[in-house]
Design a protein around this motif. Sequence first.
Motif, mmCIF file in Angstrom:
data_model
loop_
_atom_site.group_PDB
_atom_site.id
_atom_site.type_symbol
_atom_site.label_atom_id
_atom_site.label_comp_id
_atom_site.label_asym_id
_atom_site.label_seq_id
_atom_site.Cartn_x
_atom_site.Cartn_y
_atom_site.Cartn_z
ATOM 1 N N ILE A 109 35.659 30.623 51.218
ATOM 2 C CA ILE A 109 34.730 29.511 51.428
ATOM 3 C C ILE A 109 34.828 28.513 50.273
ATOM 4 O O ILE A 109 34.710 27.308 50.471
ATOM 5 C CB ILE A 109 33.298 30.032 51.641
ATOM 6 N N LEU A 110 35.085 29.005 49.084
ATOM 7 C CA LEU A 110 35.316 28.102 47.950
ATOM 8 C C LEU A 110 36.559 27.251 48.191
ATOM 9 O O LEU A 110 36.553 26.043 47.935
ATOM 10 C CB LEU A 110 35.446 28.901 46.653
ATOM 11 N N PHE A 111 37.636 27.842 48.715
ATOM 12 C CA PHE A 111 38.842 27.075 49.040
ATOM 13 C C PHE A 111 38.564 26.040 50.127
ATOM 14 O O PHE A 111 39.083 24.921 50.065
ATOM 15 C CB PHE A 111 39.984 27.990 49.477
ATOM 16 N N LEU A 112 37.765 26.400 51.113
ATOM 17 C CA LEU A 112 37.403 25.421 52.138
ATOM 18 C C LEU A 112 36.590 24.276 51.530
ATOM 19 O O LEU A 112 36.749 23.121 51.917
ATOM 20 C CB LEU A 112 36.614 26.085 53.265
ATOM 21 N N GLY A 113 35.722 24.605 50.575
ATOM 22 C CA GLY A 113 34.964 23.562 49.884
ATOM 23 C C GLY A 113 35.873 22.623 49.106
ATOM 24 O O GLY A 113 35.679 21.411 49.101
ATOM 25 N N ILE A 114 36.884 23.201 48.468
ATOM 26 C CA ILE A 114 37.847 22.365 47.736
ATOM 27 C C ILE A 114 38.650 21.500 48.710
ATOM 28 O O ILE A 114 38.887 20.316 48.447
ATOM 29 C CB ILE A 114 38.766 23.252 46.875
ATOM 30 N N ALA A 115 39.035 22.068 49.849
ATOM 31 C CA ALA A 115 39.780 21.295 50.852
ATOM 32 C C ALA A 115 38.916 20.174 51.429
ATOM 33 O O ALA A 115 39.437 19.138 51.833
ATOM 34 C CB ALA A 115 40.258 22.210 51.969
ATOM 35 N N SER A 116 37.617 20.365 51.452
ATOM 36 C CA SER A 116 36.745 19.339 52.016
ATOM 37 C C SER A 116 36.627 18.108 51.118
ATOM 38 O O SER A 116 36.101 17.091 51.556
ATOM 39 C CB SER A 116 35.365 19.915 52.315
ATOM 40 N N PHE A 117 37.119 18.187 49.902
ATOM 41 C CA PHE A 117 37.133 16.994 49.046
ATOM 42 C C PHE A 117 38.059 15.917 49.600
ATOM 43 O O PHE A 117 38.007 14.770 49.170
ATOM 44 C CB PHE A 117 37.521 17.346 47.604
ATOM 45 N N ALA A 156 37.927 10.869 60.678
ATOM 46 C CA ALA A 156 37.941 12.236 61.221
ATOM 47 C C ALA A 156 39.099 13.028 60.633
ATOM 48 O O ALA A 156 38.943 14.213 60.310
ATOM 49 C CB ALA A 156 38.041 12.193 62.743
ATOM 50 N N LEU A 157 40.238 12.398 60.472
ATOM 51 C CA LEU A 157 41.378 13.090 59.860
ATOM 52 C C LEU A 157 41.084 13.461 58.411
ATOM 53 O O LEU A 157 41.424 14.558 57.965
ATOM 54 C CB LEU A 157 42.637 12.222 59.940
ATOM 55 N N CYS A 158 40.432 12.550 57.676
ATOM 56 C CA CYS A 158 40.080 12.840 56.280
ATOM 57 C C CYS A 158 39.110 14.011 56.184
ATOM 58 O O CYS A 158 39.231 14.855 55.298
ATOM 59 C CB CYS A 158 39.446 11.615 55.617
ATOM 60 N N TRP A 159 38.158 14.065 57.074
ATOM 61 C CA TRP A 159 37.122 15.095 57.017
ATOM 62 C C TRP A 159 37.617 16.430 57.561
ATOM 63 O O TRP A 159 37.210 17.480 57.073
ATOM 64 C CB TRP A 159 35.897 14.654 57.809
ATOM 65 N N LEU A 214 41.154 17.335 59.006
ATOM 66 C CA LEU A 214 42.542 17.776 59.106
ATOM 67 C C LEU A 214 42.894 18.870 58.101
ATOM 68 O O LEU A 214 43.372 19.945 58.484
ATOM 69 C CB LEU A 214 43.502 16.593 58.963
ATOM 70 N N LEU A 215 42.664 18.627 56.834
ATOM 71 C CA LEU A 215 43.024 19.617 55.816
ATOM 72 C C LEU A 215 42.234 20.922 55.962
ATOM 73 O O LEU A 215 42.830 22.001 55.928
ATOM 74 C CB LEU A 215 42.855 19.028 54.412
ATOM 75 N N PRO A 216 40.920 20.883 56.174
ATOM 76 C CA PRO A 216 40.220 22.156 56.400
ATOM 77 C C PRO A 216 40.696 22.919 57.638
ATOM 78 O O PRO A 216 40.802 24.140 57.609
ATOM 79 C CB PRO A 216 38.749 21.741 56.545
ATOM 80 N N ILE A 217 41.027 22.221 58.716
ATOM 81 C CA ILE A 217 41.514 22.910 59.912
ATOM 82 C C ILE A 217 42.876 23.538 59.653
ATOM 83 O O ILE A 217 43.143 24.659 60.102
ATOM 84 C CB ILE A 217 41.530 21.949 61.124
ATOM 85 N N ILE A 218 43.734 22.850 58.913
ATOM 86 C CA ILE A 218 45.032 23.434 58.547
ATOM 87 C C ILE A 218 44.812 24.690 57.708
ATOM 88 O O ILE A 218 45.480 25.710 57.919
ATOM 89 C CB ILE A 218 45.907 22.400 57.809
ATOM 90 N N PHE A 219 43.869 24.665 56.771
ATOM 91 C CA PHE A 219 43.550 25.846 55.964
ATOM 92 C C PHE A 219 43.027 26.985 56.838
ATOM 93 O O PHE A 219 43.371 28.143 56.629
ATOM 94 C CB PHE A 219 42.507 25.496 54.897
ATOM 95 N N ILE A 220 42.178 26.673 57.808
ATOM 96 C CA ILE A 220 41.614 27.698 58.686
ATOM 97 C C ILE A 220 42.715 28.343 59.532
ATOM 98 O O ILE A 220 42.732 29.565 59.706
ATOM 99 C CB ILE A 220 40.495 27.105 59.560
ATOM 100 N N LEU A 230 29.479 14.134 48.649
ATOM 101 C CA LEU A 230 29.431 15.179 47.627
ATOM 102 C C LEU A 230 28.282 16.160 47.882
ATOM 103 O O LEU A 230 28.451 17.375 47.733
ATOM 104 C CB LEU A 230 29.330 14.563 46.235
ATOM 105 N N LEU A 231 27.127 15.637 48.282
ATOM 106 C CA LEU A 231 26.015 16.534 48.630
ATOM 107 C C LEU A 231 26.327 17.353 49.881
ATOM 108 O O LEU A 231 25.937 18.520 49.978
ATOM 109 C CB LEU A 231 24.728 15.742 48.818
ATOM 110 N N SER A 232 27.041 16.768 50.837
ATOM 111 C CA SER A 232 27.440 17.501 52.035
ATOM 112 C C SER A 232 28.373 18.656 51.685
ATOM 113 O O SER A 232 28.238 19.755 52.225
ATOM 114 C CB SER A 232 28.131 16.569 53.032
ATOM 115 N N ILE A 233 29.311 18.407 50.786
ATOM 116 C CA ILE A 233 30.234 19.461 50.355
ATOM 117 C C ILE A 233 29.454 20.586 49.688
ATOM 118 O O ILE A 233 29.667 21.767 49.979
ATOM 119 C CB ILE A 233 31.310 18.891 49.412
ATOM 120 N N LEU A 234 28.546 20.231 48.809
ATOM 121 C CA LEU A 234 27.766 21.232 48.084
ATOM 122 C C LEU A 234 26.863 22.032 49.024
ATOM 123 O O LEU A 234 26.829 23.263 48.963
ATOM 124 C CB LEU A 234 26.932 20.557 46.995
#
Length: 143
Positions: A58-66, A83-86, A88-94, A8-12
Amino acid sequence: MSKKKFILLSILKTWFFSTVISSILLIVFMNLTKPEVTEYPRNCDMSGLAYGLVIIWILFLGIASFSSLLSLVRSFQSKIKTALCWLLLPIIFIIYYFFMITEGQKISGEDILFFLIANFPWFVFWVFYYSKFNRLFFKQIDS
């Protein structure tokens, strides 16, 4: 520090620092690419739209990082699944964002720079925290 608190601190931190750096880079980019105006029109030039787009993205990327919180579940505790959890979803968004800003048209240098300004700082911080997560918590599991 627990895994959940670290994530959570990493996301923030990733969201905050990448927003600041991307905004500064965008200000520099917009000032360097500003066209020469001899006559100021009365209507708005909409140059502020780019700032809003980057901040919201960047806010959407932060939400995807959850999705990284899934790495706390026991069935996702291997290195590959983490690695997939951290990532996959952000890379798909990018990837989606890249095709969204190009709109199926020919890709220009400004499009690529805008894409890098919007995504690169966030991705660098996120990979940094992912590697730090692996060093801190997978080292404990291997020992």
